[in-house]
Structures are given as C-alpha cells and as structure tokens.
Scaffold this active site. Structure first.
Site, mmCIF file in Angstrom:
data_model
loop_
_atom_site.group_PDB
_atom_site.id
_atom_site.type_symbol
_atom_site.label_atom_id
_atom_site.label_comp_id
_atom_site.label_asym_id
_atom_site.label_seq_id
_atom_site.Cartn_x
_atom_site.Cartn_y
_atom_site.Cartn_z
ATOM 1 N N TRP A 48 -52.717 -4.061 16.264
ATOM 2 C CA TRP A 48 -52.200 -5.422 16.071
ATOM 3 C C TRP A 48 -51.116 -5.532 15.001
ATOM 4 O O TRP A 48 -51.256 -5.008 13.897
ATOM 5 C CB TRP A 48 -53.362 -6.346 15.665
ATOM 6 C CG TRP A 48 -52.877 -7.676 15.212
ATOM 7 C CD1 TRP A 48 -52.644 -8.088 13.927
ATOM 8 C CD2 TRP A 48 -52.517 -8.791 16.044
ATOM 9 N NE1 TRP A 48 -52.164 -9.385 13.914
ATOM 10 C CE2 TRP A 48 -52.085 -9.831 15.195
ATOM 11 C CE3 TRP A 48 -52.527 -9.002 17.429
ATOM 12 C CZ2 TRP A 48 -51.674 -11.079 15.686
ATOM 13 C CZ3 TRP A 48 -52.103 -10.244 17.917
ATOM 14 C CH2 TRP A 48 -51.692 -11.260 17.044
ATOM 15 N N ASN A 50 -48.485 -8.757 13.254
ATOM 16 C CA ASN A 50 -47.793 -10.056 13.277
ATOM 17 C C ASN A 50 -46.605 -10.032 12.323
ATOM 18 O O ASN A 50 -45.796 -9.102 12.435
ATOM 19 C CB ASN A 50 -48.735 -11.258 13.166
ATOM 20 C CG ASN A 50 -49.666 -11.327 11.993
ATOM 21 O OD1 ASN A 50 -50.583 -10.532 11.888
ATOM 22 N ND2 ASN A 50 -49.471 -12.283 11.114
ATOM 23 N N ASP A 51 -46.456 -10.991 11.446
ATOM 24 C CA ASP A 51 -45.190 -11.211 10.720
ATOM 25 C C ASP A 51 -44.501 -9.969 10.145
ATOM 26 O O ASP A 51 -45.168 -9.100 9.582
ATOM 27 C CB ASP A 51 -45.428 -12.102 9.488
ATOM 28 C CG ASP A 51 -46.295 -13.288 9.767
ATOM 29 O OD1 ASP A 51 -46.609 -13.548 10.930
ATOM 30 O OD2 ASP A 51 -46.669 -13.964 8.795
ATOM 31 N N ASP A 183 -47.517 -16.607 1.418
ATOM 32 C CA ASP A 183 -46.279 -16.067 1.975
ATOM 33 C C ASP A 183 -45.102 -16.133 0.997
ATOM 34 O O ASP A 183 -44.034 -16.678 1.306
ATOM 35 C CB ASP A 183 -45.909 -16.781 3.293
ATOM 36 C CG ASP A 183 -47.054 -16.797 4.294
ATOM 37 O OD1 ASP A 183 -47.971 -15.973 4.141
ATOM 38 O OD2 ASP A 183 -47.033 -17.628 5.211
ATOM 39 N N GLU A 232 -45.358 -22.218 6.963
ATOM 40 C CA GLU A 232 -45.640 -20.819 6.615
ATOM 41 C C GLU A 232 -44.319 -20.061 6.409
ATOM 42 O O GLU A 232 -43.254 -20.509 6.827
ATOM 43 C CB GLU A 232 -46.449 -20.137 7.727
ATOM 44 C CG GLU A 232 -47.835 -20.746 7.926
ATOM 45 C CD GLU A 232 -48.686 -20.003 8.956
ATOM 46 O OE1 GLU A 232 -49.842 -19.724 8.661
ATOM 47 O OE2 GLU A 232 -48.201 -19.713 10.057
ATOM 48 N N TRP A 321 -48.470 -17.967 18.076
ATOM 49 C CA TRP A 321 -49.909 -17.955 17.782
ATOM 50 C C TRP A 321 -50.737 -18.583 18.903
ATOM 51 O O TRP A 321 -51.953 -18.394 18.960
ATOM 52 C CB TRP A 321 -50.195 -18.652 16.444
ATOM 53 C CG TRP A 321 -50.001 -17.733 15.266
ATOM 54 C CD1 TRP A 321 -49.081 -17.853 14.269
ATOM 55 C CD2 TRP A 321 -50.756 -16.546 14.950
ATOM 56 N NE1 TRP A 321 -49.200 -16.809 13.364
ATOM 57 C CE2 TRP A 321 -50.227 -15.999 13.755
ATOM 58 C CE3 TRP A 321 -51.822 -15.869 15.566
ATOM 59 C CZ2 TRP A 321 -50.728 -14.829 13.170
ATOM 60 C CZ3 TRP A 321 -52.324 -14.710 14.980
ATOM 61 C CH2 TRP A 321 -51.777 -14.206 13.798
HETATM 62 C C1 FRU Z 1 -48.044 -16.407 9.749
HETATM 63 C C2 FRU Z 1 -49.310 -16.114 8.958
HETATM 64 C C3 FRU Z 1 -49.024 -16.192 7.461
HETATM 65 C C4 FRU Z 1 -50.090 -15.318 6.883
HETATM 66 C C5 FRU Z 1 -50.200 -14.231 7.918
HETATM 67 C C6 FRU Z 1 -51.575 -13.676 8.064
HETATM 68 O O1 FRU Z 1 -48.032 -15.860 11.016
HETATM 69 O O2 FRU Z 1 -50.319 -17.014 9.334
HETATM 70 O O3 FRU Z 1 -49.018 -17.503 6.960
HETATM 71 O O4 FRU Z 1 -49.743 -14.818 5.626
HETATM 72 O O5 FRU Z 1 -49.779 -14.796 9.143
HETATM 73 O O6 FRU Z 1 -51.587 -12.571 8.907
#
Ligand code: FRU
Length: 513
Positions: A48, A50-51, A183, A232, A321
C-alpha cells in the site's frame, strides 16, 4: 527439551513456507495484477502507498518518500517508503526510511536540506536532510484523547540513505488538542531567514515559524468562513507570474471531500505571504482546483530545487480516498501522478491561476520516438504500444471532440471536449472493472477556460490512468480506470461521432527503456 526444539524448528519451517507460498501467490497472480502496473508513473514494488512525502532535491537526486504500509495492500501503520530518481520518471527503490515507533505511525510531512545547519544536526560540513512529519499515536486515538497527532523530525547525514529520529521529539506538541493536526510542509523563508511550517488543522491551515526546525512559534491561521471540509497536506511557495517580476504565493490545500467530480482533491489559493500571514488576494477570495479529475490528491511540491533551475515541481497521489483501498490491483496499490511543472498566470478575467505542464524530462521518453499517426486523415489508429502513449490533438472547438480508446475486450475509455456545454470530459464508465465502488463507473467534466476557434489537448495514457492537459495547462484532469485488456485502438472524431474534420493528431508511443 528435544520435543521443544522440534516444535520450534517445525514452527520456523511453517513460517518460511507461508512466506514462500505468499511469494508464489504474488507470482502466480502477476499477469492480472501487473496489467494495471503503469510504465512511467511511480508505484511501490508491492503493498500500500498513499501521499507523496518529503520530496526534496539534493545533488542530482530527486527524493520521493511516501506513505507506505509494507505489510498489506490496504492502509495500516504508516511508514515512509523511499525512492530516488535523476529525472523524476525512472525511479530506484530504496529501503524504508522511517518506521513507526513509540510515538506513533509516521504520517505525511516534508523534508528540507538544512543548508546553514540551523538545526545543528549536520555532520562533516554536509548539510543534513531534515524530515518533518506527523506522529500519529494510535494508542492515544483509541484511548479517546484528542492530542494524538503532533509533529516530529528525523535527520540524515548520508544523502537520505539512513535516518535518525530526533531525541527531543515531538518538536511541536498538540497543546490545543486538535484531532486533526497534521501534514507539516516546511520551507525556508529567505526574507525573514526563518523556517515556515504550514500545517493542516481540521478546516484551517496553521502557520508556524522556527529558527532551527526544533522550536516552533505559532504565527497565524488561514481558513474560509463556515468551511466544514477536512483540510490535509498543505504546501506554501512563492512563484512569479509567468513572464513578469510580480511575485505571488501559492497555498495548496487538499480537501477530503467536495472535489469537483467527487471525493478528495487538491486545491489552491493565490495570495501574499509576509512571513506571518497568508492573505488570499485573488478576486472574491477564490479557491481553485489544481486538477478536475478524481485522482490527484495530496499534491505537493519538491523542496530545494536549485534557483538555477527555477521550476516549481509537483506530484500527487493518483487515487481518491473514496475507493483507493478497493481498486483491483493485487500486488500493489496506488501510483503517483506524472510530476508536473506549475506556473502562475494572470488570466483575462483578472484571476491568477496555475497552469500545469508535463516536466521537460519526460520529453526524452516520447519526443524522438516515431509518431504513429500514420495516415493523418484516418479516424482510427491501431497501435501496439503496451498501453503507454502521448496524444496531441488540435481540433475545431465548434465541432467538439471525442477520443475513444478501446481494448480487445471492448473496454472503452472516452475523453474530449463537448462544444455545447464548453467542458472537457473523461468517461470511464465502460473502461473496465468498476464493481469495487458504486460510483466508480462515471463521467467527469471540467469547465474549459480558453476561447478561440481551435483548441489543443494533450493526453497521457499509462495502461490504467489518463492525464488530460487542456487550455494550455490551465485545466488538467487525472483519472484512473481498470481495463481488462490494453487500450490499443484509438478513434479520434468530432463531437458528432462520425467525422474527423479539422482534427490534427499526433500519437507517440512512450518508451521507458
Ligand atoms: C492524506 C492523509 C494525511 C495523513 C496521511 C495518512 O491522504 O490522510 O492527512 O497524514 O494521509 O496516511
């Protein structure tokens, strides 16, 4: 005793065999799972993501860290994965940079080169890399407290290869007990010779300053009246209005809901920043979207790109998301967008807007390849590019445009321009697998910005994603989709669907070797 030893050995062998069979499973499922693996977008090798986090440039290397869970293809205890690249397109995977610890999971954040060693964390006359991130304390959250997110730092003295967490963490405690307090994006503010941090706090951005990355002082809040979306991943940077000396500041904020085509998206404000406050100076305090597709979130910019280069380079997470954890890839989940250069323009209507361009490094991957347009008048092109290509189209605005991409299995992705409503569109409703999320099969639009008899559009296809650049980059749309075969037939026609009058097209295969 002997029995005990045999039991231990047995358990050990069992564990190894499970691991092996896990590997086998991945191998066996490869053809399906890898059908959607992009060729020129960043993906984790497995599991996995994400950001994008901690994007920073140092001595010829672009670093990318990212939210990573190495034990599953769904979100979990967050680590910072790590990769480096010379051109932001071809990446080398490096070992995980930051692991969860007693203070919590490692949530999103940024990294800087501390050129003046203000932190004192440098060694051997090399400036340290300093990562500034949110610690998310799961225990605290479960126990019902509100101050389970706080900011910490880690540093590296070997060009980002190994990291040490700072002993005095956290460097910014959550005194106001804000459930959403995360963040951090840190920049060096030349004028005040201070570090500035922008931080997402529920429906606001909080601004802090620091002389040394360790002590932080609250400066101000920036928000919109009565906004109840969750903010975020902010970013703040100066930029000249293209071709002028006028300096503006961009505040980037990702929104957890309410993006133009649903779910999560990245937005921006244009204004001034004096080292303490950000003021939105666009007419009517406008907030704009950086991308109108459904799949560009948490987009932030690279730190420390040299002045001699002068570009502002950004990259986002190519998902949403709403469904990110359900998309039908097996070995890995989520890719990043193509890195983009952003520029600021003052439009005829008086608004300041960002326009996004493909980074020039990307030209190497397509520009000198043979244009597979073949017969320019042919409506349909059969191509064999493994699903990676760039298409430039010029067309008569009044005629509209439909670009229809199909696979052998009749997965159909369409994109183009609708003259009546003056919008760009991407329609992924018949583009393949969509059952994993109710509203995934959908059509997305973006208002077109420019006028004029002819219009131009550039489209990037990378097996399971489309990025559309319209209006000279003032409009971008990024969507993912999951065809059951490679999209290798391209039909380019007018809005009426049966002619190709006035259409000029170029189709380039993209090669990553
Ligand atoms: C954004 C987020 C951030 C957080 C991270 C957690 O996609 O929700 O705010 O730091 O992902 O994985």
């Amino acid at each position: 005793m002997k029995v005990m030893l045999w039991m231990i050995l047995g358990a050990f062998l069992f564990l190894i065999s499970c691991k092996e069979s896990g590997k086998e499973m991945l191998k066996n499922t490869k053809p399906m799972s890898e059908l959607h693996r992009p060729g020129f977008h960043f993906t984790p090798d497995s599991m996995w993501m994400n950001d994008p986090n901690g994007m920073v440039y140092y001595k010829g290397e672009y670093h990318l860290f990212y939210q990573y869970y190495p034990d599953s293809t769904v979100w979990g205890p967050m680590h910072w994965g790590h990769a480096v690249s010379k051109d932001m397109i071809s990446w080398e995977h490096l070992p995980i940079a930051l692991f969860p610890d007693s203070l919590g999971y490692i949530f999103s954040g940024s990294a800087v080169i501390d050129w003046k060693n203000t932190s004192g964390l440098g060694k051997n006359n090399e400036p340290p890399f300093v990562a500034i991130f949110t610690h998310h304390n799961m225990k605290g959250e479960k126990a019902g407290s509100n101050d389970f997110q706080y900011q910490s730092i880690a540093y590296s003295n070997d060009k980002g290869r190994s990291w040490t967490k700072f002993k005095g963490n956290p460097v910014l405690a959550n005194h106001d007990k804000l459930k959403d307090f995360r963040d951090p994006k840190v920049i060096w503010h030349k004028k005040s010779q201070k570090w500035i941090m922008v931080l997402a706090a529920r429906d606001k951005v909080k601004i802090y300053s620091s002389p040394d990355l360790k002590k932080w002082k609250f400066e101000s809040d920036f928000g919109i009246k009565n906004d109840n979306r969750l903010w975020e991943c902010p970013d703040l940077f100066p930029i000249n209005v293209e071709g002028t000396d006028e300096l503006k500041w961009i505040l980037i904020v990702s929104m957890q809901s309410g993006a133009p085509n649903g779910g999560t998206g990245t937005s921006y404000f244009v204004g001034d920043f004096d080292g303490h406050h950000f003021v939105n100076t666009n007419q009517g305090n406008a907030q704009f979207w950086l991308d109108y597709g459904t799949d560009n979130y948490a987009m932030v910019s690279w730190s420390d790109v040299p002045d001699s280069d002068g570009r502002r380079l950004m990259m986002g997470w190519m998902s949403n998301w709403l469904y990110a954890q359900k998309v039908p890839t097996v070995r890995w989940r989520s890719a990043m967008t193509l890195p983009r250069e952003v520029r600021l323009v003052r439009c005829d209507d008086g608004y300041y807007r960002i326009r996004s361009l493909m980074i020039s490094e990307f030209d190497e991957y397509w520009k000198n390849k043979t244009n597979i347009k073949g017969d320019a008048s042919a409506r349909t092109t059969d191509i064999d590019t493994n699903g990676l290509y760039l298409i430039n189209i010029t067309f008569l605005r009044s005629q509209g445009l439909n670009m229809i991409l199909t696979s052998q299995n009749r997965d159909t992705l369409t994109a183009g321009y609708i003259a009546d409503s003056n919008v760009w569109y991407i329609d992924r409703s018949k583009a393949g697998k969509a059952g994993f999320y109710d509203h995934f099969a959908s059509r997305h639009t973006a208002p077109a910005m420019l006028k004029g008899d002819t219009a131009r559009i550039t489209i990037l296809l990378d097996r399971a994603s489309i990025e559309l650049f319209g209006d000279d980059g003032l409009t971008t749309m990024t969507d993912i989709f999951f065809p059951t075969g490679i999209l290798n037939k391209i039909d380019i026609v007018n809005g009426n669907g049966n002619s190709s009058d006035g259409i000029k097209k170029e189709i380039f295969p993209i090669s990553t070797n």
